[in-house]
Design a protein around this motif. Structure first.
Motif, PDB file in Angstrom:
ATOM      1  N   ALA A 237       0.987  -1.224   0.143  1.00  0.00           N
ATOM      2  CA  ALA A 237      -0.181   0.170   0.040  1.00  0.00           C
ATOM      3  C   ALA A 237       0.948   1.525   0.030  1.00  0.00           C
ATOM      4  N   THR A 238       1.863   1.108   0.653  1.00  0.00           N
ATOM      5  CA  THR A 238       2.944   2.540   0.570  1.00  0.00           C
ATOM      6  C   THR A 238       4.265   2.039   0.273  1.00  0.00           C
ATOM      7  N   THR A 239       5.139   2.880  -0.337  1.00  0.00           N
ATOM      8  CA  THR A 239       6.325   2.947  -1.053  1.00  0.00           C
ATOM      9  C   THR A 239       7.290   3.046   0.440  1.00  0.00           C
ATOM     10  N   ALA A 240       8.025   1.566   0.548  1.00  0.00           N
ATOM     11  CA  ALA A 240       8.929   1.462   1.795  1.00  0.00           C
ATOM     12  C   ALA A 240       9.762   0.480   1.640  1.00  0.00           C
ATOM     13  N   THR A 241      10.776   0.423   2.561  1.00  0.00           N
ATOM     14  CA  THR A 241      12.002  -0.626   2.314  1.00  0.00           C
ATOM     15  C   THR A 241      11.536  -1.648   3.284  1.00  0.00           C
ATOM     16  N   ILE A 242      11.414  -2.920   2.695  1.00  0.00           N
ATOM     17  CA  ILE A 242      10.674  -3.940   3.561  1.00  0.00           C
ATOM     18  C   ILE A 242      11.961  -4.943   3.836  1.00  0.00           C
ATOM     19  N   GLY A 243      12.296  -5.080   5.061  1.00  0.00           N
ATOM     20  CA  GLY A 243      13.318  -5.743   5.385  1.00  0.00           C
ATOM     21  C   GLY A 243      12.687  -7.448   6.015  1.00  0.00           C
ATOM     22  N   ALA A 244      11.365  -7.347   6.234  1.00  0.00           N
ATOM     23  CA  ALA A 244      10.861  -8.719   6.705  1.00  0.00           C
ATOM     24  C   ALA A 244       9.371  -8.613   6.644  1.00  0.00           C
ATOM     25  N   VAL A 245       8.904  -9.737   6.305  1.00  0.00           N
ATOM     26  CA  VAL A 245       7.075  -9.826   6.378  1.00  0.00           C
ATOM     27  C   VAL A 245       6.815 -11.065   7.339  1.00  0.00           C
ATOM     28  N   THR A 246       5.809 -10.922   7.944  1.00  0.00           N
ATOM     29  CA  THR A 246       5.505 -11.726   9.018  1.00  0.00           C
ATOM     30  C   THR A 246       4.000 -12.312   8.527  1.00  0.00           C
ATOM     31  N   PHE A 247       3.715 -13.535   8.911  1.00  0.00           N
ATOM     32  CA  PHE A 247       2.341 -14.208   8.593  1.00  0.00           C
ATOM     33  C   PHE A 247       1.962 -14.943   9.917  1.00  0.00           C
ATOM     34  N   THR A 248       0.848 -14.940  10.298  1.00  0.00           N
ATOM     35  CA  THR A 248       0.484 -15.796  11.365  1.00  0.00           C
ATOM     36  C   THR A 248       0.039 -17.040  10.900  1.00  0.00           C
ATOM     37  N   VAL A 249       0.082 -18.005  11.640  1.00  0.00           N
ATOM     38  CA  VAL A 249      -0.460 -19.478  11.155  1.00  0.00           C
ATOM     39  C   VAL A 249      -1.083 -19.940  12.429  1.00  0.00           C
ATOM     40  N   PRO A 250      -1.890 -21.158  12.350  1.00  0.00           N
ATOM     41  CA  PRO A 250      -2.592 -21.583  13.445  1.00  0.00           C
ATOM     42  C   PRO A 250      -1.864 -22.065  14.456  1.00  0.00           C
ATOM     43  N   ALA A 251      -2.295 -21.979  15.695  1.00  0.00           N
ATOM     44  CA  ALA A 251      -1.582 -22.836  16.862  1.00  0.00           C
ATOM     45  C   ALA A 251      -1.483 -24.400  16.702  1.00  0.00           C
ATOM     46  N   GLY A 252      -0.410 -24.929  16.954  1.00  0.00           N
ATOM     47  CA  GLY A 252      -0.108 -26.263  16.520  1.00  0.00           C
ATOM     48  C   GLY A 252       0.684 -26.435  15.163  1.00  0.00           C
ATOM     49  N   THR A 253       0.583 -25.470  14.571  1.00  0.00           N
ATOM     50  CA  THR A 253       1.494 -25.616  13.142  1.00  0.00           C
ATOM     51  C   THR A 253       3.015 -25.846  13.513  1.00  0.00           C
ATOM     52  N   ALA A 254       3.685 -26.653  12.631  1.00  0.00           N
ATOM     53  CA  ALA A 254       5.078 -27.000  13.030  1.00  0.00           C
ATOM     54  C   ALA A 254       5.716 -27.169  11.726  1.00  0.00           C
ATOM     55  N   GLY A 255       6.925 -27.411  11.653  1.00  0.00           N
ATOM     56  CA  GLY A 255       7.893 -27.614  10.597  1.00  0.00           C
ATOM     57  C   GLY A 255       8.917 -26.727  10.366  1.00  0.00           C
ATOM     58  N   THR A 256       9.727 -26.749   9.313  1.00  0.00           N
ATOM     59  CA  THR A 256      10.890 -25.974   9.386  1.00  0.00           C
ATOM     60  C   THR A 256      10.572 -25.619   7.811  1.00  0.00           C
TER      61      THR A 256
END
Length: 315
Positions: free
Chosen positions: A58-77
């Motif tokens: 939505a805006t112009t910006a320097t993005i160093g990271a993006v985060t996403f939430t997942v359901p509790a109990g999600t696992a893995g690498t």
């Protein structure tokens, strides 16, 4: 002197104005648009699932990271599969948050379509409908709903333990006469069948309550051999003896007979295993041929005995 001072003042004013030009207002947070989230397999507790997120900045910006939430109990690498709209990076899962970290952050213009695909997830074991909250720089958004549900039917087929055993003879009689050759040496066959679904097969045990015995214990037939460990050939079967030989047909895999075919052995009161199998069978057939032989030294009497056949399945 006055003219020179005014010239310097004018110069200082220009520098101050130039400094004011480089001060920019901080970017304001705005909602991400076209936010999406999908998974390659929405069943609970499934491994090796790919999660894919997409959004438009939505805006112009320097993005160093993006985060996403997942359901509790999600696992893995998680491992990075595809990235569009951002430069390369790495991914990690901590709790209910997945973080995609850009290796070399750069300025991303507003209106840039971004897609990030990560492999290696294990879905939560709790069924339900979930959304994913996404944060890219100062912009945030919430994805569409994803439903984790069973799309399989649990089937339970119970096969009962079952063993079938048949004998075609419940009793037989030998009418013997030493003066007639055909009546002095007689045989009677008993046919047995075994079918079982016992995983580890079965054993067939044979025993007698006694050697054929007359009205007095002293009058009896002798066992042709003491047990199954050794047998006698048909031509060596002696007078006054009683015994049996075993033949088999259609035995299943892993079935063995510890008796030598064609040789006669004596029954024992303690019982002996004469057939064994290591797995299920749809029908083994055994023939036990009983034999009695006499001459005039065998006292006239009514001799009796009872032979018991026992099948022991091993499940």
């Amino acid at each position: 002197m006055a003219r020179s001072w005014k010239s310097r003042l004018a110069t200082l004013t220009v520098i101050a104005s130039a400094s004011a030009l480089v001060v920019a207002a901080p970017a304001m947070a705005a909602p991400l648009t076209t936010v999406g989230w999908s998974m390659s397999n929405p069943q609970p507790s499934i491994t090796a699932v790919r999660y894919t997120w997409s959004f438009t900045t939505a805006t112009t910006a320097t993005i160093g990271a993006v985060t996403f939430t997942v359901p509790a109990g999600t696992a893995g690498t998680p491992s990075v599969v595809d990235v569009y709209g951002l430069t390369g990076g790495s991914a990690a899962l901590s709790g209910t948050t997945v973080t995609y970290t850009v290796t070399t952050p750069t300025s991303i213009p507003s209106g840039t379509s971004v897609l990030i695909s990560l492999d290696g997830f294990t879905n939560t074991g709790t069924t339900g409908t979930y959304t994913s909250a996404i944060a890219a720089g100062s912009d945030t958004g919430t994805s569409n709903s994803v439903t984790i549900s069973n799309n399989s039917t649990a089937i339970n087929v119970v096969v009962a333990r079952s063993t079938a055993f048949t004998s075609d003879t419940t009793s037989f009689q030998m009418l013997m006469d030493p003066s007639v050759a055909a009546l002095a040496d007689q045989t009677r066959a008993v046919h047995l069948t075994v079918a079982t679904n016992a995983t580890n097969g079965y054993v067939l045990n044979v025993k007698t309550d006694q050697q054929p015995t007359g009205g007095a214990p002293a009058r009896h037939f002798s066992a042709i051999t003491a047990d199954k460990s050794s047998g006698v050939a048909s031509g060596s079967f002696t007078n006054g003896s009683f015994g049996y030989t075993l033949s088999t047909t259609g035995l299943g895999t892993g079935t063995s007979t510890p008796l030598t075919s064609g040789l006669y052995v004596g029954y024992v009161t303690g019982g002996e295993n004469v057939v064994s199998a290591s797995g299920p069978t749809n029908g083994d057939t055994m023939t036990i041929t009983n034999r009695a032989k006499i001459d005039y030294t065998q006292p006239a009497d009514n001799y009796s005995a009872k032979v018991t056949y026992t099948v022991v399945p091993s499940y």
